[in-house]
Design an enzyme around this catalytic site. Structure first.
Site, PDB file in Angstrom:
ATOM      1  N   HIS A  95       5.002   0.661  -0.344  1.00 20.70           N
ATOM      2  CA  HIS A  95       5.721  -0.506   0.383  1.00 20.70           C
ATOM      3  C   HIS A  95       4.806  -1.335   1.275  1.00 20.70           C
ATOM      4  O   HIS A  95       3.517  -1.414   0.622  1.00 20.70           O
ATOM      5  CB  HIS A  95       5.757  -0.050   1.772  1.00 20.70           C
ATOM      6  CG  HIS A  95       5.581   0.936   2.327  1.00 20.70           C
ATOM      7  ND1 HIS A  95       4.574   1.783   2.164  1.00 20.70           N
ATOM      8  CD2 HIS A  95       5.090   0.497   3.650  1.00 20.70           C
ATOM      9  CE1 HIS A  95       4.046   2.792   3.083  1.00 20.70           C
ATOM     10  NE2 HIS A  95       4.239   1.280   4.385  1.00 20.70           N
ATOM     11  N   CYS A 143       3.191  11.899  -0.310  1.00 19.20           N
ATOM     12  CA  CYS A 143       3.142  10.581  -0.631  1.00 19.20           C
ATOM     13  C   CYS A 143       3.673  10.014  -0.731  1.00 19.20           C
ATOM     14  O   CYS A 143       5.079  10.119  -0.695  1.00 19.20           O
ATOM     15  CB  CYS A 143       1.898  10.710  -1.742  1.00 19.20           C
ATOM     16  SG  CYS A 143       1.180   9.143  -2.515  1.00 19.20           S
ATOM     17  N   HIS A 192       0.901  -1.059   0.422  1.00 15.82           N
ATOM     18  CA  HIS A 192       0.033  -0.584   0.070  1.00 15.82           C
ATOM     19  C   HIS A 192       0.909   1.127  -0.075  1.00 15.82           C
ATOM     20  O   HIS A 192       2.234   1.319  -0.032  1.00 15.82           O
ATOM     21  CB  HIS A 192      -0.704  -0.414   1.082  1.00 15.82           C
ATOM     22  CG  HIS A 192      -0.330   0.921   2.082  1.00 15.82           C
ATOM     23  ND1 HIS A 192      -1.405   1.258   3.266  1.00 15.82           N
ATOM     24  CD2 HIS A 192       0.743   1.098   3.269  1.00 15.82           C
ATOM     25  CE1 HIS A 192      -0.515   1.988   3.966  1.00 15.82           C
ATOM     26  NE2 HIS A 192       0.468   1.696   4.397  1.00 15.82           N
ATOM     27  N   HIS A 230       3.733  -4.574   4.319  1.00 16.49           N
ATOM     28  CA  HIS A 230       3.241  -4.931   5.712  1.00 16.49           C
ATOM     29  C   HIS A 230       2.991  -6.007   6.022  1.00 16.49           C
ATOM     30  O   HIS A 230       2.453  -6.377   5.330  1.00 16.49           O
ATOM     31  CB  HIS A 230       2.487  -3.821   6.705  1.00 16.49           C
ATOM     32  CG  HIS A 230       2.889  -2.527   6.922  1.00 16.49           C
ATOM     33  ND1 HIS A 230       3.708  -1.896   7.736  1.00 16.49           N
ATOM     34  CD2 HIS A 230       2.099  -1.536   5.877  1.00 16.49           C
ATOM     35  CE1 HIS A 230       3.851  -0.762   6.895  1.00 16.49           C
ATOM     36  NE2 HIS A 230       3.390   0.138   5.755  1.00 16.49           N
ATOM     37  N   GLU A 290       0.710  -2.929  12.226  1.00 17.90           N
ATOM     38  CA  GLU A 290       1.130  -2.377  10.591  1.00 17.90           C
ATOM     39  C   GLU A 290       2.750  -2.899  10.628  1.00 17.90           C
ATOM     40  O   GLU A 290       3.234  -3.081   9.896  1.00 17.90           O
ATOM     41  CB  GLU A 290       1.422  -1.430  10.463  1.00 17.90           C
ATOM     42  CG  GLU A 290       1.645  -0.547  10.388  1.00 17.90           C
ATOM     43  CD  GLU A 290       1.614   0.828   9.723  1.00 17.90           C
ATOM     44  OE1 GLU A 290       0.758   0.991   8.002  1.00 17.90           O
ATOM     45  OE2 GLU A 290       2.266   2.081   9.949  1.00 17.90           O
ATOM     46  N   HIS A 344      -1.818 -10.583   0.043  1.00 14.78           N
ATOM     47  CA  HIS A 344      -1.285 -10.723  -1.124  1.00 14.78           C
ATOM     48  C   HIS A 344      -1.125  -9.396  -1.818  1.00 14.78           C
ATOM     49  O   HIS A 344      -1.220 -10.228  -3.590  1.00 14.78           O
ATOM     50  CB  HIS A 344      -0.958 -11.877  -1.614  1.00 14.78           C
ATOM     51  CG  HIS A 344      -0.310 -12.641  -0.407  1.00 14.78           C
ATOM     52  ND1 HIS A 344       0.610 -14.162  -1.055  1.00 14.78           N
ATOM     53  CD2 HIS A 344       0.469 -12.650   0.694  1.00 14.78           C
ATOM     54  CE1 HIS A 344       0.935 -14.836   0.482  1.00 14.78           C
ATOM     55  NE2 HIS A 344       0.878 -13.661   0.501  1.00 14.78           N
TER      56      HIS A 344
END
Ligand SMILES: [Zn+2]
Length: 166
Positions: A35, A31, A22, A37, A154, A75
């Site tokens: 990347h 912004c 995300h 998590h 996260e 995923h």
């Protein structure tokens, strides 16, 4: 016998995770880059005891629902459909993403989760998961629930909690 306490049940299992990509936008023009998590989820249901079973809600059913909700976004690239700044467009098998009108990414459609939220923060993911859980609980005939609390982590020690009173 009458139940005397107040009750809530909570589930946080090793498999209640989703590994997703995300990026979020911040106030102003900032912004993040794309990347990922390894998100973890914990859910708590407040409610009255079912007087036949003496539980708030069936753990087996709750774990099954939560696992399905995590799998739905596992995923995948999480993209917000209600952002004022991120424009997400489906074009056949492709999803194009622009930020502030500037083209940024192209993804295969099958690798994306297009989500009805304004930003893919853990706060908004938690609220969305509550909406989805609520629909699943209704479908499962749950009754007597008074609140749902969802925590989405996260990073180690970095999470958001959303609580909705029913
Ligand atoms: Zn992030």
């Amino acid at each position: 016998m009458q139940p005397r306490g107040e009750f809530r049940v909570s589930v946080s299992k090793d498999y209640l995770v989703f590994a997703s990509a995300h990026f979020i936008t911040f106030a102003g023009h900032r912004c993040e880059g794309l990347h990922g998590h390894n998100y973890r989820v914990r859910v708590t249901l407040d409610g009255r005891l079912n007087e036949e079973s003496w539980f708030v809600f069936d753990f087996v059913e709750l774990k099954k629902i939560m696992r399905r909700l995590c799998d739905e976004i596992d995923h995948l690239v999480l993209l917000p459909l209600q952002s004022d700044r991120v424009q997400v467009r489906e074009e056949g098998e492709t999803v194009s993403v622009a930020v502030d009108g500037k083209p940024r990414y192209l993804f295969p459609r099958r690798d994306c989760a297009l989500l009805p939220i304004p930003n893919t923060t853990v706060e908004m993911l938690a609220e969305m998961l509550i909406d989805r859980l609520r629909a699943a609980l209704d479908a499962a005939g749950a009754s007597g629930l008074t609140a749902i609390e969802m925590e989405v982590e996260e990073n180690f020690g970095q999470s958001a909690i959303c609580r909705v009173t029913l």
